[in-house]
Design an enzyme around this catalytic site. Structure first.
Site, PDB file in Angstrom:
ATOM      1  N   HIS A 134       0.842  -1.196   0.000  1.00 17.02           N
ATOM      2  CA  HIS A 134       0.000   0.000   0.000  1.00 17.02           C
ATOM      3  C   HIS A 134       0.880   1.250   0.000  1.00 17.02           C
ATOM      4  O   HIS A 134       1.923   1.295   0.662  1.00 17.02           O
ATOM      5  CB  HIS A 134      -0.912   0.006   1.224  1.00 17.02           C
ATOM      6  CG  HIS A 134      -2.123   0.859   1.048  1.00 17.02           C
ATOM      7  ND1 HIS A 134      -2.079   2.237   1.140  1.00 17.02           N
ATOM      8  CD2 HIS A 134      -3.411   0.538   0.763  1.00 17.02           C
ATOM      9  CE1 HIS A 134      -3.296   2.727   0.933  1.00 17.02           C
ATOM     10  NE2 HIS A 134      -4.117   1.711   0.700  1.00 17.02           N
ATOM     11  N   HIS A 135       0.462   2.252  -0.756  1.00 16.42           N
ATOM     12  CA  HIS A 135       1.253   3.481  -0.846  1.00 16.42           C
ATOM     13  C   HIS A 135       1.329   4.209   0.495  1.00 16.42           C
ATOM     14  O   HIS A 135       2.208   5.038   0.709  1.00 16.42           O
ATOM     15  CB  HIS A 135       0.658   4.407  -1.910  1.00 16.42           C
ATOM     16  CG  HIS A 135       1.668   5.279  -2.595  1.00 16.42           C
ATOM     17  ND1 HIS A 135       2.698   5.898  -1.914  1.00 16.42           N
ATOM     18  CD2 HIS A 135       1.822   5.636  -3.894  1.00 16.42           C
ATOM     19  CE1 HIS A 135       3.427   6.610  -2.767  1.00 16.42           C
ATOM     20  NE2 HIS A 135       2.925   6.452  -3.964  1.00 16.42           N
ATOM     21  N   ALA A 136       0.417   3.897   1.422  1.00 14.96           N
ATOM     22  CA  ALA A 136       0.519   4.474   2.763  1.00 14.96           C
ATOM     23  C   ALA A 136       1.738   3.931   3.503  1.00 14.96           C
ATOM     24  O   ALA A 136       2.262   4.590   4.407  1.00 14.96           O
ATOM     25  CB  ALA A 136      -0.747   4.183   3.567  1.00 14.96           C
ATOM     26  N   ASN A 152       7.224   7.575   2.655  1.00 18.60           N
ATOM     27  CA  ASN A 152       6.807   8.433   1.554  1.00 18.60           C
ATOM     28  C   ASN A 152       7.528   9.768   1.656  1.00 18.60           C
ATOM     29  O   ASN A 152       7.396  10.470   2.651  1.00 18.60           O
ATOM     30  CB  ASN A 152       5.294   8.663   1.601  1.00 18.60           C
ATOM     31  CG  ASN A 152       4.524   7.429   1.166  1.00 18.60           C
ATOM     32  OD1 ASN A 152       4.560   7.065   0.006  1.00 18.60           O
ATOM     33  ND2 ASN A 152       3.868   6.770   2.106  1.00 18.60           N
TER      34      ASN A 152
END
Length: 456
Positions: free
Chosen positions: A138-140, A307
């Site tokens: 997941h990009h989170a 991120n």
């Protein structure tokens, strides 16, 4: 584990069945010499028997009244590796076509939010004595650059090395010390707000300067300048994935002759391919397409970067017919974008990037893409990769193709990475909104040939 940073939680909020918010990667391997018929089965059984799982791979999202409704992380104490790591086989004849079809289906399914947000699929049956590994996170949890670096930890430059940890194993050696007070506390919010306020004040002159430059220079691209295109429509949850490799030396020769960067040439390749694809569908806008290009803001000394990206908007000059003219326009646009970011703090770049991304997220969450102009037409991301050949338990890595995220109103994404003298493209699109997506691979080759003819 604490409250999610805004840069992480922004990938949880807009997720839906039509819009999964994970990034992925497809790696191709040659079977090592002497590998038996159960080579991949044995490998699978060995990696799911691991009992010590790294903290990153135990994180699962949650929210409650105690977090004031905000997303936070907690540790999963009962992680089930057989859920996260899966063994699959391709249908006969096991061509790349069947592999890409399977990868497309896997990439279109949501990750289970009741578990840590990652999966790894070991895929056998690929023709030519090969196998594949598809992973998604997941990009989170992390961006594409972090995911690539994590994957490299499980590979070795030594083909005889059989003792390399898989990504979900803890990092070997002494662990970095955690900062005191790592858990969530409401007291951190005022401090963060003060820092953000100071950086925001410093950002205001930059935004004014950027707007002024846009009025004087056609090279500067701003949000909401992009024309509406066939890519800026609603999407379904079904995906199509296409992948191809080009020798990096071809792109470097064009970059040197055109006084451009390698990334400028990549964008020019994409520009020519997109122009040809849109012309095929009688859908080329009169104004140039605008691409959002992420740039890494990673602190290499951070023990667990997740991120950390900024954004530049690039004029792709798809309205220009000549490949050389498109390259000149793209080079000028990227230089202007980089000049805008020069001298800004990471917080200011993040804030500026939020200004760029906010319309897209609002359009996606509120379904405004049908009436609002697109902030940009698509994302084109270039992630630097390893320069040397790599191996996993003696199996040589021959290809690594990134998969990213189409969004409602952004039906296609182009991401590429470099590996051992090659440039490897991964294109992901909505099956319904972007028909015959694989045609873009032919157009990319034609576009690169056109650039070579124009500048060499």
């Amino acid at each position: 584990m604490g409250l999610m940073p805004v840069t992480d939680s922004m990938f949880m909020i807009p997720e839906s069945r039509e819009q999964p918010m994970h990034v992925g990667g497809l790696q191709l391997f040659d079977l090592p010499e002497g590998a038996g018929p159960d080579y991949l089965g044995e490998l699978y059984r060995s990696v799911v028997q691991i009992t010590d799982v790294a903290p990153l791979f135990r994180k699962r999202p949650y929210r409650s009244p105690l977090t004031l409704g905000q997303w936070a992380w907690r540790e999963d104490e009962q992680i089930d590796l057989e859920h996260h790591v899966r063994h699959s086989a391709l249908p006969v004849p096991g061509r790349v076509r069947e592999l890409l079809a399977l990868t497309s289906r896997l990439h279109g399914t949501l990750l289970d939010r009741k578990r840590p947000l990652w999966e790894a699929h070991l895929i056998e049956g690929l023709e030519g004595d090969r196998f594949a590994v598809y992973t998604k996170m997941h990009h989170a949890l992390m961006d594409g650059v972090s995911a690539l670096k994590l994957m490299q930890r499980s590979l070795s430059t030594d083909p005889d090395d059989r003792d390399v940890p898989v990504p979900w194993e803890p990092r070997r050696g002494p662990r970095p010390e955690r900062a005191a007070g790592g858990g969530f506390s409401p007291l951190v919010l005022p401090k963060a707000a003060l820092q953000l306020t100071g950086d925001a004040v410093g950002l205001l002159p930059t935004l004014a300067h950027l707007a002024s430059d846009a009025l004087r220079s056609q090279a500067t691209a701003l949000p909401m300048q992009a024309p509406r295109s066939m890519f800026n429509v609603g999407i379904t949850g079904s995906r199509r994935f296409a992948a191809e490799t080009w020798p990096m030396e071809r792109l470097k020769r064009v970059a040197k002759a055109g006084d451009a960067t390698l990334n400028d040439v990549v964008l020019a390749m994409c520009s020519g391919a997109l122009r040809a694809y849109l012309l095929e569908h009688d859908a080329l806008p009169g104004s140039p397409l605008i691409a959002m290009t992420p740039v890494s803001l990673r602190d290499e000394h951070s023990p667990e970067a997740t991120n950390a990206v900024g954004t530049i908007l690039c004029n792709l000059a798809t309205d220009l017919e000549h490949p050389g003219a498109r390259l000149v326009a793209i080079r000028a646009s990227m230089r202007q974008g980089k000049a805008t970011l020069a001298g800004l703090s990471q917080m200011q770049i993040t804030a500026l990037s939020a200004v760029v991304m906010a319309p897209l997220l609002l359009n996606s969450v509120l379904d405004l893409h049908k009436v609002a102009p697109p902030p940009f037409n698509l994302v084109i991301s270039n992630v630097p990769g390893p320069t040397e050949p790599l191996y996993w338990n003696g199996a040589r890595l021959t290809g690594m193709y990134p998969l990213s995220i189409p969004l409602d109103g952004q039906a296609m994404n182009i991401t590429l990475t470099s590996y051992a003298g090659q440039v490897q493209f991964g294109i992901v699109g909505c099956r319904r909104s972007v028909p015959s997506l694989q045609r873009l691979l032919t157009h990319l080759e034609d576009s690169l040939t056109g650039l070579e003819d124009a500048v060499l």
